[in-house]
Design a protein around this motif. Structure first.
Motif, PDB file in Angstrom:
ATOM      1  N   ALA A 152       1.270  57.896  43.238  1.00 58.95           N
ATOM      2  CA  ALA A 152       2.212  57.715  41.588  1.00 58.95           C
ATOM      3  C   ALA A 152       0.910  58.348  40.873  1.00 58.95           C
ATOM      4  N   GLY A 153      -0.198  57.596  40.717  1.00 63.34           N
ATOM      5  CA  GLY A 153      -0.676  56.867  39.400  1.00 63.34           C
ATOM      6  C   GLY A 153      -1.073  58.002  38.692  1.00 63.34           C
ATOM      7  N   ILE A 154      -2.043  59.109  40.007  1.00 64.15           N
ATOM      8  CA  ILE A 154      -2.483  60.261  39.569  1.00 64.15           C
ATOM      9  C   ILE A 154      -1.500  61.139  39.201  1.00 64.15           C
ATOM     10  N   ALA A 155       0.179  60.824  39.564  1.00 69.76           N
ATOM     11  CA  ALA A 155       0.810  62.356  38.810  1.00 69.76           C
ATOM     12  C   ALA A 155       1.363  61.760  37.800  1.00 69.76           C
ATOM     13  N   LEU A 156       1.787  60.281  37.401  1.00 68.93           N
ATOM     14  CA  LEU A 156       1.838  59.284  36.241  1.00 68.93           C
ATOM     15  C   LEU A 156       0.811  60.247  35.462  1.00 68.93           C
ATOM     16  N   VAL A 157      -0.047  59.899  35.375  1.00 68.55           N
ATOM     17  CA  VAL A 157      -2.007  60.320  34.495  1.00 68.55           C
ATOM     18  C   VAL A 157      -2.396  61.381  34.583  1.00 68.55           C
ATOM     19  N   THR A 158      -1.799  62.706  35.684  1.00 69.84           N
ATOM     20  CA  THR A 158      -1.503  63.814  34.653  1.00 69.84           C
ATOM     21  C   THR A 158      -0.607  64.842  35.021  1.00 69.84           C
ATOM     22  N   GLY A 159       1.147  64.536  34.549  1.00 68.65           N
ATOM     23  CA  GLY A 159       1.979  64.674  34.031  1.00 68.65           C
ATOM     24  C   GLY A 159       2.776  65.640  34.938  1.00 68.65           C
ATOM     25  N   VAL A 160       1.905  65.963  36.551  1.00 67.98           N
ATOM     26  CA  VAL A 160       2.508  66.971  37.774  1.00 67.98           C
ATOM     27  C   VAL A 160       2.987  65.980  38.744  1.00 67.98           C
ATOM     28  N   LEU A 161       4.477  66.156  39.148  1.00 65.75           N
ATOM     29  CA  LEU A 161       5.711  65.160  39.410  1.00 65.75           C
ATOM     30  C   LEU A 161       5.594  64.252  39.160  1.00 65.75           C
ATOM     31  N   ALA A 162       5.577  63.174  37.899  1.00 70.38           N
ATOM     32  CA  ALA A 162       5.876  62.096  37.613  1.00 70.38           C
ATOM     33  C   ALA A 162       7.310  61.484  37.358  1.00 70.38           C
ATOM     34  N   LEU A 163       8.063  62.661  37.562  1.00 70.56           N
ATOM     35  CA  LEU A 163       9.744  62.108  37.343  1.00 70.56           C
ATOM     36  C   LEU A 163      10.264  61.309  38.773  1.00 70.56           C
ATOM     37  N   LEU A 164       9.386  62.074  40.072  1.00 69.08           N
ATOM     38  CA  LEU A 164       9.449  61.506  41.285  1.00 69.08           C
ATOM     39  C   LEU A 164       8.452  60.362  41.644  1.00 69.08           C
ATOM     40  N   ALA A 165       7.476  61.025  41.626  1.00 66.79           N
ATOM     41  CA  ALA A 165       6.727  59.386  41.662  1.00 66.79           C
ATOM     42  C   ALA A 165       6.879  58.145  40.188  1.00 66.79           C
ATOM     43  N   ALA A 166       7.305  57.967  39.763  1.00 67.27           N
ATOM     44  CA  ALA A 166       8.243  56.928  39.454  1.00 67.27           C
ATOM     45  C   ALA A 166       9.304  56.347  40.318  1.00 67.27           C
ATOM     46  N   ARG A 167      10.041  57.231  40.171  1.00 61.26           N
ATOM     47  CA  ARG A 167      11.595  56.990  41.508  1.00 61.26           C
ATOM     48  C   ARG A 167      11.337  57.186  42.286  1.00 61.26           C
ATOM     49  N   LEU A 168      10.263  57.122  43.278  1.00 60.28           N
ATOM     50  CA  LEU A 168       9.344  56.527  44.617  1.00 60.28           C
ATOM     51  C   LEU A 168       9.231  55.197  44.429  1.00 60.28           C
ATOM     52  N   LEU A 169       8.444  55.083  43.497  1.00 62.85           N
ATOM     53  CA  LEU A 169       8.106  53.933  42.979  1.00 62.85           C
ATOM     54  C   LEU A 169       8.495  52.689  43.033  1.00 62.85           C
ATOM     55  N   ALA A 170       9.807  53.134  42.122  1.00 60.87           N
ATOM     56  CA  ALA A 170      10.787  52.064  42.382  1.00 60.87           C
ATOM     57  C   ALA A 170      11.420  51.730  43.375  1.00 60.87           C
ATOM     58  N   ILE A 171      11.292  52.698  44.032  1.00 64.64           N
ATOM     59  CA  ILE A 171      12.206  52.819  45.832  1.00 64.64           C
ATOM     60  C   ILE A 171      11.204  51.593  46.114  1.00 64.64           C
ATOM     61  N   MET A 172      10.145  52.184  46.449  1.00 60.43           N
ATOM     62  CA  MET A 172       8.758  51.243  46.715  1.00 60.43           C
ATOM     63  C   MET A 172       9.103  50.207  46.508  1.00 60.43           C
ATOM     64  N   TYR A 173       8.784  49.584  45.289  1.00 66.00           N
ATOM     65  CA  TYR A 173       8.649  48.066  45.014  1.00 66.00           C
ATOM     66  C   TYR A 173      10.846  47.580  45.007  1.00 66.00           C
ATOM     67  N   VAL A 174      11.728  47.949  45.090  1.00 64.02           N
ATOM     68  CA  VAL A 174      12.408  47.835  46.432  1.00 64.02           C
ATOM     69  C   VAL A 174      12.636  47.224  47.635  1.00 64.02           C
ATOM     70  N   ILE A 175      11.941  48.023  47.852  1.00 57.34           N
ATOM     71  CA  ILE A 175      11.493  48.301  49.629  1.00 57.34           C
ATOM     72  C   ILE A 175      11.080  46.484  49.336  1.00 57.34           C
ATOM     73  N   PHE A 176       9.910  46.687  49.087  1.00 54.61           N
ATOM     74  CA  PHE A 176       9.214  45.762  49.531  1.00 54.61           C
ATOM     75  C   PHE A 176       9.709  44.743  48.781  1.00 54.61           C
ATOM     76  N   GLY A 177      10.928  44.790  47.611  1.00 58.20           N
ATOM     77  CA  GLY A 177      11.992  42.830  47.878  1.00 58.20           C
ATOM     78  C   GLY A 177      12.503  42.867  48.855  1.00 58.20           C
ATOM     79  N   VAL A 178      13.287  43.733  49.639  1.00 56.50           N
ATOM     80  CA  VAL A 178      13.860  43.543  50.601  1.00 56.50           C
ATOM     81  C   VAL A 178      12.759  43.072  51.752  1.00 56.50           C
ATOM     82  N   LEU A 179      11.904  43.754  51.880  1.00 59.15           N
ATOM     83  CA  LEU A 179      11.219  42.816  53.533  1.00 59.15           C
ATOM     84  C   LEU A 179      10.768  42.887  53.280  1.00 59.15           C
ATOM     85  N   VAL A 180      10.323  41.757  52.393  1.00 60.45           N
ATOM     86  CA  VAL A 180       8.745  41.408  51.421  1.00 60.45           C
ATOM     87  C   VAL A 180       9.491  40.155  50.752  1.00 60.45           C
TER      88      VAL A 180
END
Length: 223
Positions: A152-180
């Motif tokens: 996700a960091g590479i995607a945001l720094v380069t701008g390649v697939l940045a939107l997908l990366a940011a959304r998936l990052l948010a989903i990952m943090y949501v999963i952290f919230g639910v499972l951890v």
């Protein structure tokens, strides 16, 4: 103000109440369209104050301590997301706003490398937070989520697939919230666990703000 690691000093309790009041006001204002820019500004100002006073100053004193870098990166991520939220809340977009948003997204992406590094530096602790019932083992998911943060960091720094990366990052943090974080709070509703959960919620919001910023840029470029 334990989350800020404020050293014992005169007025420490008053500072805690003051910060809390500003955060509550910001939370109310940011959900009120006419005052959203003020809400974003108040919240960002609090995190910027915490970053400078309680993260960057200790980091300057202990430049070789990784935990100081990790803590600073988390605060920086929240501050730059707040700056983006302020820009998006303005009725009139100032000159060079697009460039400032881009810089903030890159800085946010760089912070993700520190988050990923923390998984490796504290690998056993990170793995201990992973539910044991998940397949492939706890260490696998600790490493996998670190690699996901790097991607996700590479995607945001380069701008390649940045939107997908940011959304998936948010989903990952949501999963952290639910499972951890949710199970931790249920097992031990301590101040520490609630604080960790709040920080995770803040990172969810930050990732969504960055995703919205990337989406706006794509829409403007498409016009």
């Amino acid at each position: 103000v334990d989350w800020m690691t404020v050293p014992p000093m005169p007025g420490r309790t008053a500072l805690a109440y003051g910060v809390g009041a500003v955060l509550v006001a910001g939370a109310i204002f940011i959900n009120w369209p006419r005052l959203s820019v003020w809400g974003a500004s108040l919240i960002t100002a609090v995190f910027a104050f915490g970053l400078i006073a309680f993260d960057l100053v200790p980091l300057a004193r202990h430049p070789l301590g990784f935990d100081y870098w990790d803590s600073s990166a988390e605060q920086i991520a929240l501050v730059v997301a707040g700056i983006v939220a302020i820009i998006m809340s303005l009725e009139r977009t100032p000159a060079h706003a697009a460039l400032l948003e881009r810089i903030c997204r890159v800085v946010f992406g760089l912070c993700l490398f520190f988050f990923a590094a923390a998984h490796f530096v504290y690998l056993d602790y990170t793995a201990s937070l992973v539910p044991k019932w998940l397949p492939f083992g706890q260490h696998f998911w600790a490493v996998f989520t670190a690699l996901a943060a790097i991607a996700a960091g590479i995607a945001l720094v380069t701008g390649v697939l940045a939107l997908l990366a940011a959304r998936l990052l948010a989903i990952m943090y949501v999963i952290f919230g639910v499972l951890v974080h949710l199970p931790l709070i249920m097992a031990d509703p301590s101040h520490h666990n609630w604080t960790e959960n709040a920080e995770n919620l803040a990172l969810i919001g930050a990732a969504l703000i960055i995703a919205e910023s990337v989406g706006r840029q794509r829409s403007s470029n498409a016009v």
